[in-house]
Design a protein around this motif. Sequence first.
Motif, short mmCIF file in Angstrom:
data_model
loop_
_atom_site.label_atom_id
_atom_site.label_comp_id
_atom_site.label_asym_id
_atom_site.label_seq_id
_atom_site.Cartn_x
_atom_site.Cartn_y
_atom_site.Cartn_z
N ARG A 80 36.29 -10.56 97.23
CA ARG A 80 37.69 -10.18 97.06
C ARG A 80 38.05 -8.89 97.77
O ARG A 80 39.23 -8.53 97.86
CB ARG A 80 38.06 -10.09 95.57
N GLU A 119 41.25 -19.74 85.02
CA GLU A 119 40.45 -19.68 86.25
C GLU A 119 39.41 -20.79 86.28
O GLU A 119 38.67 -20.95 85.31
CB GLU A 119 39.69 -18.34 86.31
N TRP A 164 42.20 -15.56 80.40
CA TRP A 164 42.26 -14.11 80.25
C TRP A 164 43.69 -13.60 80.30
O TRP A 164 44.49 -14.03 81.14
CB TRP A 164 41.47 -13.41 81.37
N VAL A 224 37.95 -19.70 82.70
CA VAL A 224 38.18 -18.44 82.02
C VAL A 224 39.65 -18.39 81.63
O VAL A 224 40.52 -18.76 82.43
CB VAL A 224 37.85 -17.23 82.93
N ARG A 266 45.71 -7.11 92.23
CA ARG A 266 45.95 -7.54 90.84
C ARG A 266 46.97 -8.67 90.85
O ARG A 266 48.18 -8.45 90.90
CB ARG A 266 46.49 -6.35 90.03
N PHE A 316 30.12 -12.96 88.57
CA PHE A 316 31.32 -12.83 87.74
C PHE A 316 31.23 -11.54 86.94
O PHE A 316 30.18 -11.24 86.35
CB PHE A 316 31.43 -14.03 86.80
N ASP A 370 40.08 -13.20 76.14
CA ASP A 370 39.14 -13.20 77.27
C ASP A 370 37.99 -14.15 76.92
O ASP A 370 37.04 -13.76 76.25
CB ASP A 370 38.64 -11.76 77.50
N HIS A 372 32.79 -8.56 89.84
CA HIS A 372 33.42 -9.77 90.41
C HIS A 372 32.99 -10.06 91.85
O HIS A 372 33.66 -10.81 92.57
CB HIS A 372 34.93 -9.69 90.33
#
Length: 281
Positions: free
Chosen positions: A80, A256, A233, A231, A57, A67, A197, A76
């Motif tokens: 990651r 982003e 958010w 993005v 995070r 996404f 968002d 996502h």
Amino acid sequence: MNALPPNEALVHLQSPDGSRATVLLHGGHLVSWIPAGGQEQLYLSPQSRFGAGASVRGGVPVIFPQFAEQGPGPRHGLARNRPWQVVQQDRGRDDALLVLRLQDDEATRAAWPHAFALELTVRLTAQQLDLELAVDNLGDQPFDFQAALHSYWRVDALTHTVVQGLQGCRYQDQVAGGAEGVQHSSRLELLGQGPIDRIVHEVPGGLGLTEMGPPPARRLALAFEGFEDAVVWNPGPQHGLSDLPADGWQHFVCLEAAQIQRRIHLPAGESWVARQSARCV
Ligand SMILES: O=P(O)(O)OC[C@H]1O[C@H](O)[C@H](O)[C@@H](O)[C@@H]1O
């Protein structure tokens, strides 16, 4: 610098003029960027989870090949949560460079049945961070994908923070069930009264993130190349995220570089490259 668990595999970069960055091999995940003579620019939650399978995070998660939940695979995507490898690390006269790679394996093919390689290049100069994401199709069939560099920018106070450069852009408001909107003002003020968002489409190449004073204003100039969306958010005060402190929402905004609305169709043997740069001004 952001605090990290002792047993995570990391790479530290330092440019000759003293800017520094730290990247976790898990996720190819940039977790710290400190420009020369400056302060930490990335937010990393002190309650973040780390290690195999975890999604960190904060920092800059690499989102690929989907996404959020806009596809059948993991939320996502899969990049990651996988271990990446260092393929190059160099220091030039005025920069430091790191190239990390993720290639498909049995686990990625179980989630997404394609042969691919991702390369993330991190380049640091005194006041600038350049991130480049390259996607190679190593298979014999085309594939479609979405991607993002899901950057958590650290701010002292969200409610004193303004995003500039989105004027006239259409966006999809994910808080309002995907309703379409248009950003009319040149300043998007982050009021922190609830979540924000938005997937903003056809963003111009240059955006700004400004924290108004006091203390004196801090500004990041962001430039996107090859990414068509952005993005914005922040989960707001009622976030309920177990890996974020109750007041953690006040200390970052995700802005982003992303490719979401128009999935990239990549023929066999071809590559796609996009970049995000951030400069302290
Ligand atoms: O909690 P995560 O899976 O990391 O997602 C965090 C956030 O990512 C993006 O910014 C999305 O637009 C948000 O809807 C999402 O909540």
